[in-house]
Design a protein around this motif. Structure first.
Motif, PDB file in Angstrom:
ATOM      1  N   PRO A 128       0.813  -1.225   0.000  1.00  0.00           N
ATOM      2  CA  PRO A 128       0.000   0.000   0.000  1.00  0.00           C
ATOM      3  C   PRO A 128       0.848   1.278   0.000  1.00  0.00           C
ATOM      4  O   PRO A 128       0.524   2.232  -0.718  1.00  0.00           O
ATOM      5  CB  PRO A 128      -0.813  -0.119   1.297  1.00  0.00           C
ATOM      6  CG  PRO A 128      -0.897  -1.576   1.547  1.00  0.00           C
ATOM      7  CD  PRO A 128       0.408  -2.129   1.099  1.00  0.00           C
ATOM      8  N   LEU A 129       1.912   1.301   0.799  1.00  0.00           N
ATOM      9  CA  LEU A 129       2.773   2.486   0.825  1.00  0.00           C
ATOM     10  C   LEU A 129       3.423   2.720  -0.533  1.00  0.00           C
ATOM     11  O   LEU A 129       3.528   3.868  -0.993  1.00  0.00           O
ATOM     12  CB  LEU A 129       3.839   2.327   1.913  1.00  0.00           C
ATOM     13  CG  LEU A 129       4.793   3.519   2.105  1.00  0.00           C
ATOM     14  CD1 LEU A 129       4.021   4.785   2.424  1.00  0.00           C
ATOM     15  CD2 LEU A 129       5.809   3.209   3.195  1.00  0.00           C
ATOM     16  N   SER A 130       3.853   1.650  -1.192  1.00  0.00           N
ATOM     17  CA  SER A 130       4.440   1.769  -2.532  1.00  0.00           C
ATOM     18  C   SER A 130       3.411   2.324  -3.517  1.00  0.00           C
ATOM     19  O   SER A 130       3.742   3.145  -4.384  1.00  0.00           O
ATOM     20  CB  SER A 130       4.941   0.409  -3.024  1.00  0.00           C
ATOM     21  OG  SER A 130       5.943  -0.093  -2.170  1.00  0.00           O
ATOM     22  N   GLY A 131       2.169   1.872  -3.376  1.00  0.00           N
ATOM     23  CA  GLY A 131       1.097   2.379  -4.236  1.00  0.00           C
ATOM     24  C   GLY A 131       0.856   3.860  -4.032  1.00  0.00           C
ATOM     25  O   GLY A 131       0.634   4.611  -5.006  1.00  0.00           O
ATOM     26  N   ILE A 132       0.896   4.300  -2.773  1.00  0.00           N
ATOM     27  CA  ILE A 132       0.708   5.727  -2.470  1.00  0.00           C
ATOM     28  C   ILE A 132       1.855   6.551  -3.041  1.00  0.00           C
ATOM     29  O   ILE A 132       1.644   7.612  -3.651  1.00  0.00           O
ATOM     30  CB  ILE A 132       0.592   5.936  -0.944  1.00  0.00           C
ATOM     31  CG1 ILE A 132      -0.718   5.325  -0.424  1.00  0.00           C
ATOM     32  CG2 ILE A 132       0.649   7.428  -0.595  1.00  0.00           C
ATOM     33  CD1 ILE A 132      -0.835   5.295   1.077  1.00  0.00           C
ATOM     34  N   LEU A 133       3.094   6.069  -2.859  1.00  0.00           N
ATOM     35  CA  LEU A 133       4.262   6.796  -3.374  1.00  0.00           C
ATOM     36  C   LEU A 133       4.218   6.880  -4.901  1.00  0.00           C
ATOM     37  O   LEU A 133       4.535   7.934  -5.475  1.00  0.00           O
ATOM     38  CB  LEU A 133       5.553   6.106  -2.912  1.00  0.00           C
ATOM     39  CG  LEU A 133       5.849   6.170  -1.416  1.00  0.00           C
ATOM     40  CD1 LEU A 133       7.083   5.339  -1.083  1.00  0.00           C
ATOM     41  CD2 LEU A 133       6.051   7.617  -0.961  1.00  0.00           C
ATOM     42  N   TYR A 134       3.821   5.798  -5.556  1.00  0.00           N
ATOM     43  CA  TYR A 134       3.712   5.812  -7.017  1.00  0.00           C
ATOM     44  C   TYR A 134       2.648   6.815  -7.462  1.00  0.00           C
ATOM     45  O   TYR A 134       2.861   7.594  -8.408  1.00  0.00           O
ATOM     46  CB  TYR A 134       3.360   4.416  -7.536  1.00  0.00           C
ATOM     47  CG  TYR A 134       3.023   4.406  -9.010  1.00  0.00           C
ATOM     48  CD1 TYR A 134       4.038   4.453  -9.966  1.00  0.00           C
ATOM     49  CD2 TYR A 134       1.692   4.369  -9.437  1.00  0.00           C
ATOM     50  CE1 TYR A 134       3.733   4.467 -11.321  1.00  0.00           C
ATOM     51  CE2 TYR A 134       1.369   4.376 -10.791  1.00  0.00           C
ATOM     52  CZ  TYR A 134       2.400   4.423 -11.726  1.00  0.00           C
ATOM     53  OH  TYR A 134       2.089   4.445 -13.061  1.00  0.00           O
ATOM     54  N   SER A 135       1.495   6.807  -6.777  1.00  0.00           N
ATOM     55  CA  SER A 135       0.403   7.721  -7.138  1.00  0.00           C
ATOM     56  C   SER A 135       0.858   9.171  -7.030  1.00  0.00           C
ATOM     57  O   SER A 135       0.605   9.981  -7.940  1.00  0.00           O
ATOM     58  CB  SER A 135      -0.814   7.480  -6.234  1.00  0.00           C
ATOM     59  OG  SER A 135      -1.351   6.194  -6.430  1.00  0.00           O
TER      60      SER A 135
END
Length: 309
Positions: free
Chosen positions: A210-217
């Motif tokens: 989830p954190l990786s997804g937020i950083l990518y977004s």
């Protein structure tokens, strides 16, 4: 002391934040006030989104689910702590402790996943504004919430299985104000190497992704914003995700702070004090962060308050 199976342990002792009777009275008043503010603030946002049709958009639907998660998150730990402070008791039953570990992990994971979903929503709104309503249709929004809850439920069941396999000595004193699984692993009499590996694996998968997804977004969002020529346009685009970014930093920042303080400090109680930030303070601040920076939410909240008054 002879180890005994968890099913034979009748209760655990939650040592809480302090043994000082006068300080316990102060803590009771403080945490009761914070809990009531948390419940009231988040319920007002849920009511605003539910009863005002102009808030029936993906962003606000996700926000109402986040508010419901925050109320549930706080209710998992604070009422029991208030009960123990009021009665000067430190006990929690085996069933209560097991339920707390399971439900706590459910809502921590759900909060993380909802923040990821909200980041994706902002990504679509800023990077693909003309296709926003087509992409973020009601069916997809419902599916994202359902998947987030299903994954969180799976995580909580894994935590339940980990704790159900632990073996404890006759008397277990937890240096915390709630049943924290990491503390229980430290206090177990049996070999916990396999359990620790499983917990780190769960944390890496369901926390890191989830954190990786937020950083990518937000990488994509910042790239899109920087391509806007006017300063006013950049500010308007960034302001739509400013509140979410603050909440993400607060949630992950306090969680990281708890982990680092627990690792650096030899006193488990200092880790318990640090845990107050993400278990109590963060859910309380979230409604203020979203309402103070959002005109639509502020207008809806004032209408609700004026009707009640």
């Amino acid at each position: 002391m002879e180890p005994q199976n968890l099913t034979g342990v009748s209760e655990f002792l939650l040592l809480g934040l302090s043994d000082d009777p006068e300080l316990q009275l102060l803590l009771f008043g403080l945490f009761l006030s914070m809990y009531l503010v948390t419940v009231l603030g988040n319920l007002l946002i849920i009511l605003a989104v539910t009863f005002y049709s102009h808030l029936h958009t993906p962003m606000y639907i996700f926000l109402s689910n986040l508010s419901l998660t925050d109320v549930s998150f706080s209710t998992t730990t604070i009422p029991k702590m208030l009960e123990n402070l009021q009665t000067h008791s430190k006990s929690i039953t085996y069933t209560g402790c097991l339920a707390q570990v399971t439900v706590f992990s459910l809502f921590v994971c759900l909060e993380s996943l909802l923040l990821t979903v909200m980041a994706y929503d902002r990504l679509v709104a800023i990077c693909h504004p003309l296709h926003y309503l087509v992409i973020m249709n009601p069916r997809l929004c419902g599916l994202l919430v359902l998947v987030s809850f299903s994954v969180s439920l799976l995580t909580s069941l894994l935590h339940y299985l980990v704790m159900s396999q632990l073996t404890f000595c006759a008397k277990v004193e937890i240096p915390h104000f709630f049943c924290d699984l990491s503390q229980l692993l430290n206090l177990a009499c049996s070999d916990t190497s396999t359990n620790n590996i499983l917990i780190y694996f769960i944390g890496t998968i369901f926390g890191g992704i989830p954190l990786s997804g937020i950083l990518y977004s937000y990488t994509q969002i910042m790239s899109s914003i920087l391509r806007i020529s006017s300063l006013g346009g950049r500010y308007k685009a960034f302001s739509t995700c400013g509140s979410h970014l603050v909440v993400v930093c607060l949630f992950y920042g306090t969680g990281l702070g708890v982990y680092l303080s627990s690792a650096a400090s030899s006193s488990p109680r200092k880790g318990a004090v640090a845990s107050v930030m993400y278990t109590v303070v963060t859910p309380m601040l979230n409604p203020f962060i979203y309402s103070l920076r959002n005109k639509d939410i502020k207008t809806a909240l004032w209408r609700i308050i004026s009707r009640i008054a």
